[in-house]
Design an enzyme around this catalytic site. Sequence first.
Site, mmCIF file in Angstrom:
data_model
loop_
_atom_site.group_PDB
_atom_site.id
_atom_site.type_symbol
_atom_site.label_atom_id
_atom_site.label_comp_id
_atom_site.label_asym_id
_atom_site.label_seq_id
_atom_site.Cartn_x
_atom_site.Cartn_y
_atom_site.Cartn_z
ATOM 1 N N ARG A 158 -63.476 -26.513 75.509
ATOM 2 C CA ARG A 158 -63.653 -25.210 74.870
ATOM 3 C C ARG A 158 -64.328 -25.371 73.505
ATOM 4 O O ARG A 158 -64.388 -26.455 72.941
ATOM 5 C CB ARG A 158 -62.287 -24.524 74.681
ATOM 6 C CG ARG A 158 -61.653 -24.048 75.963
ATOM 7 C CD ARG A 158 -60.248 -23.521 75.755
ATOM 8 N NE ARG A 158 -59.292 -24.601 75.488
ATOM 9 C CZ ARG A 158 -57.982 -24.410 75.293
ATOM 10 N NH1 ARG A 158 -57.478 -23.186 75.316
ATOM 11 N NH2 ARG A 158 -57.187 -25.445 75.089
ATOM 12 N N LEU A 202 -41.103 -19.466 76.383
ATOM 13 C CA LEU A 202 -41.710 -19.461 75.051
ATOM 14 C C LEU A 202 -40.799 -18.801 74.037
ATOM 15 O O LEU A 202 -40.302 -17.695 74.257
ATOM 16 C CB LEU A 202 -43.047 -18.722 75.067
ATOM 17 C CG LEU A 202 -43.709 -18.508 73.698
ATOM 18 C CD1 LEU A 202 -44.231 -19.833 73.145
ATOM 19 C CD2 LEU A 202 -44.824 -17.486 73.766
ATOM 20 N N LYS A 209 -58.077 -26.456 69.474
ATOM 21 C CA LYS A 209 -56.841 -27.229 69.453
ATOM 22 C C LYS A 209 -56.555 -27.770 68.058
ATOM 23 O O LYS A 209 -57.411 -27.799 67.182
ATOM 24 C CB LYS A 209 -56.925 -28.383 70.456
ATOM 25 C CG LYS A 209 -56.964 -27.920 71.909
ATOM 26 C CD LYS A 209 -55.791 -27.039 72.279
ATOM 27 C CE LYS A 209 -54.475 -27.783 72.312
ATOM 28 N NZ LYS A 209 -53.329 -26.906 72.688
ATOM 29 N N GLU A 259 -51.225 -19.019 67.773
ATOM 30 C CA GLU A 259 -50.075 -18.698 68.632
ATOM 31 C C GLU A 259 -48.956 -17.955 67.934
ATOM 32 O O GLU A 259 -48.041 -17.449 68.588
ATOM 33 C CB GLU A 259 -49.523 -19.974 69.295
ATOM 34 C CG GLU A 259 -48.732 -20.898 68.378
ATOM 35 C CD GLU A 259 -49.607 -21.870 67.602
ATOM 36 O OE1 GLU A 259 -49.036 -22.735 66.908
ATOM 37 O OE2 GLU A 259 -50.848 -21.765 67.686
ATOM 38 N N HIS A 305 -49.271 -25.200 67.329
ATOM 39 C CA HIS A 305 -48.064 -25.623 68.059
ATOM 40 C C HIS A 305 -47.336 -26.731 67.305
ATOM 41 O O HIS A 305 -47.147 -27.850 67.792
ATOM 42 C CB HIS A 305 -48.433 -26.091 69.474
ATOM 43 C CG HIS A 305 -49.088 -25.037 70.308
ATOM 44 N ND1 HIS A 305 -48.402 -23.943 70.800
ATOM 45 C CD2 HIS A 305 -50.375 -24.895 70.730
ATOM 46 C CE1 HIS A 305 -49.226 -23.177 71.495
ATOM 47 N NE2 HIS A 305 -50.431 -23.733 71.459
ATOM 48 N N SER A 342 -52.375 -17.796 77.640
ATOM 49 C CA SER A 342 -51.177 -17.773 78.476
ATOM 50 C C SER A 342 -51.498 -17.200 79.850
ATOM 51 O O SER A 342 -50.976 -17.672 80.877
ATOM 52 C CB SER A 342 -50.077 -16.934 77.811
ATOM 53 O OG SER A 342 -49.649 -17.515 76.601
ATOM 54 N N ASP A 395 -35.216 -15.117 84.407
ATOM 55 C CA ASP A 395 -35.359 -14.798 82.988
ATOM 56 C C ASP A 395 -33.998 -14.356 82.460
ATOM 57 O O ASP A 395 -33.127 -13.934 83.226
ATOM 58 C CB ASP A 395 -36.405 -13.689 82.777
ATOM 59 C CG ASP A 395 -36.896 -13.604 81.338
ATOM 60 O OD1 ASP A 395 -37.944 -14.194 81.032
ATOM 61 O OD2 ASP A 395 -36.219 -12.959 80.510
ATOM 62 N N ALA A 444 -45.002 -24.958 79.066
ATOM 63 C CA ALA A 444 -44.437 -24.982 77.707
ATOM 64 C C ALA A 444 -44.594 -26.336 77.023
ATOM 65 O O ALA A 444 -44.067 -26.527 75.924
ATOM 66 C CB ALA A 444 -42.952 -24.599 77.759
ATOM 67 N N ILE A 445 -45.331 -27.262 77.616
ATOM 68 C CA ILE A 445 -45.416 -28.608 77.066
ATOM 69 C C ILE A 445 -46.017 -28.629 75.661
ATOM 70 O O ILE A 445 -45.673 -29.473 74.835
ATOM 71 C CB ILE A 445 -46.219 -29.547 78.017
ATOM 72 C CG1 ILE A 445 -46.191 -30.999 77.532
ATOM 73 C CG2 ILE A 445 -47.632 -29.048 78.207
ATOM 74 C CD1 ILE A 445 -44.798 -31.592 77.415
ATOM 75 N N ASP A 446 -46.921 -27.685 75.348
ATOM 76 C CA ASP A 446 -47.508 -27.704 74.010
ATOM 77 C C ASP A 446 -46.505 -27.305 72.934
ATOM 78 O O ASP A 446 -46.757 -27.472 71.738
ATOM 79 C CB ASP A 446 -48.774 -26.846 73.921
ATOM 80 C CG ASP A 446 -48.595 -25.434 74.437
ATOM 81 O OD1 ASP A 446 -47.426 -25.031 74.669
ATOM 82 O OD2 ASP A 446 -49.600 -24.734 74.613
ATOM 83 N N TYR A 500 -55.217 -23.082 67.269
ATOM 84 C CA TYR A 500 -53.894 -23.301 67.852
ATOM 85 C C TYR A 500 -53.291 -24.531 67.193
ATOM 86 O O TYR A 500 -53.951 -25.567 67.070
ATOM 87 C CB TYR A 500 -53.981 -23.535 69.369
ATOM 88 C CG TYR A 500 -54.286 -22.296 70.168
ATOM 89 C CD1 TYR A 500 -53.401 -21.232 70.211
ATOM 90 C CD2 TYR A 500 -55.469 -22.191 70.900
ATOM 91 C CE1 TYR A 500 -53.679 -20.082 70.947
ATOM 92 C CE2 TYR A 500 -55.757 -21.053 71.648
ATOM 93 C CZ TYR A 500 -54.854 -19.999 71.661
ATOM 94 O OH TYR A 500 -55.143 -18.874 72.394
ATOM 95 N N VAL A 520 -49.954 -31.198 81.114
ATOM 96 C CA VAL A 520 -51.179 -31.152 80.317
ATOM 97 C C VAL A 520 -51.064 -30.041 79.275
ATOM 98 O O VAL A 520 -50.805 -28.882 79.614
ATOM 99 C CB VAL A 520 -52.415 -30.927 81.215
ATOM 100 C CG1 VAL A 520 -53.682 -30.768 80.372
ATOM 101 C CG2 VAL A 520 -52.573 -32.086 82.204
ATOM 102 N N ALA A 521 -51.272 -30.411 78.008
ATOM 103 C CA ALA A 521 -51.029 -29.454 76.919
ATOM 104 C C ALA A 521 -52.201 -28.514 76.660
ATOM 105 O O ALA A 521 -52.044 -27.540 75.921
ATOM 106 C CB ALA A 521 -50.691 -30.211 75.633
#
Length: 374
Positions: A15, A240, A75, A118, A96, A134, A198, A268-270, A94, A299-300
């Site tokens: 990106r 999240l 990133k 974010e 995080h 997302s 949820d 949610a790994i990031d 971003y 993969v983040a």
Amino acid sequence: MRVGIPKEIKNNENRVAITPAGVETLIKSGNQVLIEQGAGVGSGFTDDEYKAKGAELFATAEEVWTSAEMIMKVKEPQPEEYGFLHEGLILFTYLHLAPEAQLTEALVKSKVSAVAYETVQQEDGSLPLLTPMSEIAGRMAVQVGAQFLEKPHGGKGVLLGGVPGVSPAEVVIVGGGVVGMNAAKIALGMGACVTLLDLNANRLRYIDEVFGGRVRTIMSDSYHLEQEIQKADLLIGAVLIPGARAPKIVKEYMVQQMMEGSVIVDVAIDQGGSIETIDRVTTHSNPTYVKHGVIHYAVANMPGAVARTSTLALTNVTIPYALQMANQGLKKSAAENPALARGINVMNGSVTNEAVANSLGYTYIPVDHALRGI
């Protein structure tokens, strides 16, 4: 303001922080845009397209970072970029930060003003700059899961939608936010049997209504999680808490009960991951590992794999905020735009996001206090 766009250097991050149309918008307002050569190639945008809209091209990342007053990225800065951080710089990307102690320390020490996409948050709780990514990650989670369920990729050899006379795959989604909703949409479209858990009963009612009862909605607690996860072919983590480290909702013993060859995708790994057996971040070049016989995908930067779609969607939402900061400066913009103010994570050597401060043991300094120092 001089706005810099360096090329992304994270593993397989294709990106870019701005499109040629975004460049045109900034320049028409009297700003300069400085772009590292080749920054847009991974998203299908050539240097000539940027030049045609008035951008200035630079041969190296260092030239862009040192010449700009505001850096726009996709990133978080990588360790080799920490040396470019300096007092007075606005960083818009971003971040995080909750699981990123080293990066947070670098931002604090440099006294950079770091605005995280974010955590830009509207009064109604919506996250306008996180939402499009997302949406993409939620949709990709099902595509990725379907691929790794195939036997050549180590999966159990299950077709997500089944065929007449053969049951479809069981897709279990933990979290009913934007990621979870988009994952459910694609999983249903591919013919899977979808269950979503949820904590919010009203959210479950909304999801039930939106999907016309086609998604099984279940209250998330340890008992129901265990019951649903043990029969899941594909488990998607979609939890999240804005700005904060993701809670470990899915425990290791739950994963141990899954069938061999099942797949977990933790979106949610990031933010640190919501599944206890996710103990590392993976990359697009080496996306999975196996634990307890289950394939784990962590993969983040998932949207980086569909870079053109992601870049277009991201620029659509970031440009209005970037334009306000470029035209007015950060201090005035934050005073006039509360959503943008909530996006400021680090400023003037202080951590100004409470969730990040609590996650990493910093003293929380409210944004309005930090703003007085610039």
